[in-house]
Design a protein around this motif. Structure first.
Motif, PDB file in Angstrom:
ATOM      1  N   GLY A 284     -19.646 -58.400  25.545  1.00 30.14           N
ATOM      2  CA  GLY A 284     -19.875 -56.965  25.651  1.00 30.14           C
ATOM      3  C   GLY A 284     -18.656 -56.158  26.024  1.00 30.14           C
ATOM      4  O   GLY A 284     -18.780 -55.008  26.462  1.00 30.14           O
ATOM      5  N   ALA A 285     -17.465 -56.711  25.855  1.00 32.47           N
ATOM      6  CA  ALA A 285     -16.240 -55.995  26.198  1.00 32.47           C
ATOM      7  C   ALA A 285     -16.019 -54.828  25.240  1.00 32.47           C
ATOM      8  O   ALA A 285     -16.276 -54.938  24.033  1.00 32.47           O
ATOM      9  CB  ALA A 285     -15.047 -56.935  26.153  1.00 32.47           C
ATOM     10  N   THR A 286     -15.555 -53.707  25.784  1.00 41.95           N
ATOM     11  CA  THR A 286     -15.219 -52.561  24.951  1.00 41.95           C
ATOM     12  C   THR A 286     -13.866 -52.805  24.275  1.00 41.95           C
ATOM     13  O   THR A 286     -13.141 -53.732  24.648  1.00 41.95           O
ATOM     14  CB  THR A 286     -15.149 -51.273  25.786  1.00 41.95           C
ATOM     15  OG1 THR A 286     -14.094 -51.419  26.762  1.00 41.95           O
ATOM     16  CG2 THR A 286     -16.473 -51.021  26.489  1.00 41.95           C
ATOM     17  N   LEU A 287     -13.537 -51.947  23.321  1.00 47.11           N
ATOM     18  CA  LEU A 287     -12.264 -52.113  22.616  1.00 47.11           C
ATOM     19  C   LEU A 287     -11.071 -52.020  23.562  1.00 47.11           C
ATOM     20  O   LEU A 287     -10.166 -52.863  23.488  1.00 47.11           O
ATOM     21  CB  LEU A 287     -12.150 -51.083  21.490  1.00 47.11           C
ATOM     22  CG  LEU A 287     -10.929 -51.239  20.578  1.00 47.11           C
ATOM     23  CD1 LEU A 287     -10.943 -52.593  19.882  1.00 47.11           C
ATOM     24  CD2 LEU A 287     -10.884 -50.115  19.548  1.00 47.11           C
ATOM     25  N   PRO A 288     -11.012 -51.037  24.470  1.00 52.62           N
ATOM     26  CA  PRO A 288      -9.893 -51.013  25.423  1.00 52.62           C
ATOM     27  C   PRO A 288      -9.831 -52.275  26.276  1.00 52.62           C
ATOM     28  O   PRO A 288      -8.731 -52.758  26.589  1.00 52.62           O
ATOM     29  CB  PRO A 288     -10.188 -49.772  26.282  1.00 52.62           C
ATOM     30  CG  PRO A 288     -10.998 -48.889  25.412  1.00 52.62           C
ATOM     31  CD  PRO A 288     -11.853 -49.823  24.607  1.00 52.62           C
ATOM     32  N   GLN A 289     -10.981 -52.810  26.653  1.00 52.33           N
ATOM     33  CA  GLN A 289     -10.997 -54.037  27.451  1.00 52.33           C
ATOM     34  C   GLN A 289     -10.475 -55.223  26.644  1.00 52.33           C
ATOM     35  O   GLN A 289      -9.780 -56.087  27.177  1.00 52.33           O
ATOM     36  CB  GLN A 289     -12.414 -54.323  27.947  1.00 52.33           C
ATOM     37  CG  GLN A 289     -12.883 -53.368  29.027  1.00 52.33           C
ATOM     38  CD  GLN A 289     -14.346 -53.563  29.392  1.00 52.33           C
ATOM     39  OE1 GLN A 289     -15.156 -53.986  28.560  1.00 52.33           O
ATOM     40  NE2 GLN A 289     -14.697 -53.244  30.632  1.00 52.33           N
ATOM     41  N   ILE A 290     -10.791 -55.252  25.355  1.00 50.73           N
ATOM     42  CA  ILE A 290     -10.291 -56.325  24.500  1.00 50.73           C
ATOM     43  C   ILE A 290      -8.772 -56.232  24.363  1.00 50.73           C
ATOM     44  O   ILE A 290      -8.060 -57.237  24.457  1.00 50.73           O
ATOM     45  CB  ILE A 290     -10.961 -56.264  23.104  1.00 50.73           C
ATOM     46  CG1 ILE A 290     -12.445 -56.592  23.212  1.00 50.73           C
ATOM     47  CG2 ILE A 290     -10.275 -57.219  22.133  1.00 50.73           C
ATOM     48  CD1 ILE A 290     -13.208 -56.404  21.913  1.00 50.73           C
ATOM     49  N   VAL A 291      -8.279 -54.999  24.162  1.00 46.54           N
ATOM     50  CA  VAL A 291      -6.836 -54.798  23.961  1.00 46.54           C
ATOM     51  C   VAL A 291      -6.059 -55.098  25.231  1.00 46.54           C
ATOM     52  O   VAL A 291      -5.103 -55.888  25.233  1.00 46.54           O
ATOM     53  CB  VAL A 291      -6.541 -53.362  23.473  1.00 46.54           C
ATOM     54  CG1 VAL A 291      -5.035 -53.105  23.460  1.00 46.54           C
ATOM     55  CG2 VAL A 291      -7.130 -53.147  22.087  1.00 46.54           C
ATOM     56  N   PHE A 292      -6.476 -54.459  26.341  1.00 48.44           N
ATOM     57  CA  PHE A 292      -5.704 -54.567  27.586  1.00 48.44           C
ATOM     58  C   PHE A 292      -6.073 -55.783  28.426  1.00 48.44           C
ATOM     59  O   PHE A 292      -5.280 -56.224  29.259  1.00 48.44           O
ATOM     60  CB  PHE A 292      -5.885 -53.292  28.426  1.00 48.44           C
ATOM     61  CG  PHE A 292      -5.307 -52.064  27.788  1.00 48.44           C
ATOM     62  CD1 PHE A 292      -3.937 -51.843  27.789  1.00 48.44           C
ATOM     63  CD2 PHE A 292      -6.129 -51.134  27.166  1.00 48.44           C
ATOM     64  CE1 PHE A 292      -3.394 -50.715  27.203  1.00 48.44           C
ATOM     65  CE2 PHE A 292      -5.603 -50.004  26.576  1.00 48.44           C
ATOM     66  CZ  PHE A 292      -4.224 -49.792  26.595  1.00 48.44           C
ATOM     67  N   GLY A 293      -7.252 -56.325  28.200  1.00 53.71           N
ATOM     68  CA  GLY A 293      -7.670 -57.472  28.989  1.00 53.71           C
ATOM     69  C   GLY A 293      -7.496 -58.807  28.314  1.00 53.71           C
ATOM     70  O   GLY A 293      -7.473 -59.855  28.978  1.00 53.71           O
ATOM     71  N   ALA A 294      -7.363 -58.784  26.982  1.00 54.74           N
ATOM     72  CA  ALA A 294      -7.257 -60.053  26.240  1.00 54.74           C
ATOM     73  C   ALA A 294      -6.015 -60.104  25.350  1.00 54.74           C
ATOM     74  O   ALA A 294      -5.163 -60.980  25.503  1.00 54.74           O
ATOM     75  CB  ALA A 294      -8.522 -60.267  25.399  1.00 54.74           C
ATOM     76  N   LEU A 295      -5.902 -59.151  24.422  1.00 56.45           N
ATOM     77  CA  LEU A 295      -4.830 -59.212  23.424  1.00 56.45           C
ATOM     78  C   LEU A 295      -3.435 -59.111  24.044  1.00 56.45           C
ATOM     79  O   LEU A 295      -2.582 -59.982  23.825  1.00 56.45           O
ATOM     80  CB  LEU A 295      -5.016 -58.107  22.390  1.00 56.45           C
ATOM     81  CG  LEU A 295      -6.160 -58.279  21.389  1.00 56.45           C
ATOM     82  CD1 LEU A 295      -6.256 -57.058  20.477  1.00 56.45           C
ATOM     83  CD2 LEU A 295      -5.973 -59.542  20.557  1.00 56.45           C
ATOM     84  N   LEU A 296      -3.180 -58.044  24.801  1.00 58.68           N
ATOM     85  CA  LEU A 296      -1.834 -57.832  25.335  1.00 58.68           C
ATOM     86  C   LEU A 296      -1.429 -58.896  26.357  1.00 58.68           C
ATOM     87  O   LEU A 296      -0.299 -59.402  26.294  1.00 58.68           O
ATOM     88  CB  LEU A 296      -1.714 -56.423  25.931  1.00 58.68           C
ATOM     89  CG  LEU A 296      -1.851 -55.268  24.918  1.00 58.68           C
ATOM     90  CD1 LEU A 296      -1.640 -53.928  25.599  1.00 58.68           C
ATOM     91  CD2 LEU A 296      -0.872 -55.440  23.758  1.00 58.68           C
TER      92      LEU A 296
END
Length: 225
Positions: free
Chosen positions: A135-147
């Motif tokens: 249920g992660a939001t897009l900002p959470q995916i970007v800043f919490g996982a991708l980067l």
């Protein structure tokens, strides 16, 4: 032979070379900062709007990709000249360190953005899918996982971009951009002072080597492997 070398070195105006080196560092540092600020989000958007990605959008990706490719394929010397009116309108001058930074940023940003996109593509798709499943939001995916996952690769991309900016900064001497490139052209080329040309090239090579070593150490420091 050694006495001739010492004679040549002693005849050089090291204050000019030192000032030119500081100007080159200022150009590279200032333009690198803005390049990362602009290029990182552009690279993330390129990745997210690409095929099979969370914000996949063929039209947006095609337009951004075309713009990036056009700017990347334009020779930087030509870009310097074309952007003179823009640079003058933006900061009031097209010469010196301030006048060199806008074209440096415009020339390096698409290059860095493409590097960022390629780094993000190396992320295991399972990480994105797992984040979405939780249920992660897009900002959470970007800043919490991708980067965080790609941080060492992004550092490597910054290093490559910084080295590219050293060569771009040297080329800016063609239009009076200051720094080592300007010194090499005014004294080494126009006044046929080969010693100045050799020293400026040697300093540029040293800067590249220092940046590469420093960047490699940072990558190793933050690498997960």
């Amino acid at each position: 032979m050694s006495s001739e070398v010492f004679t040549i070195l002693g005849s050089l105006d090291w204050s000019d070379i030192g000032l030119a080196t500081l100007e080159t560092l200022a150009m590279v540092g200032g333009s690198l900062l803005f390049t990362v600020i602009l290029g990182l989000p552009l690279g993330v958007i390129l990745f997210l709007t690409g095929p099979r990605q969370p914000l996949a959008h063929a039209q947006i990706y095609a337009v951004l990709s075309l713009l990036v490719n056009l700017l990347r394929s334009t020779p930087f010397v030509i870009l310097l000249i074309v952007l003179i009116p823009f640079t003058v309108a933006l900061i009031g001058t097209s010469i010196g360190v301030p006048g060199a930074i806008p074209p440096l940023v415009i020339g390096a940003t698409p290059f860095f953005a493409r590097l960022v996109e390629n780094v993000l593509r190396e992320v295991d798709r399972g990480i994105i899918e797992a984040s979405q499943a939780m249920g992660a939001t897009l900002p959470q995916i970007v800043f919490g996982a991708l980067l965080p996952e790609t941080f060492p690769g992004l550092l490597a991309a910054v290093t490559v971009t910084a080295i590219t900016l050293v060569s771009y900064a040297a080329m800016s001497g063609v239009i009076g951009g200051g720094g080592l490139g300007d010194l090499a052209i005014r004294f080494g080329y126009q006044r046929f002072q080969t010693d100045v040309m050799v020293i400026t090239v040697a300093v540029l090579l040293l800067l590249v080597q220092v940046l590469q070593v420093f960047g490699d150490r940072l990558v190793l420091r933050f690498s997960h492997k």
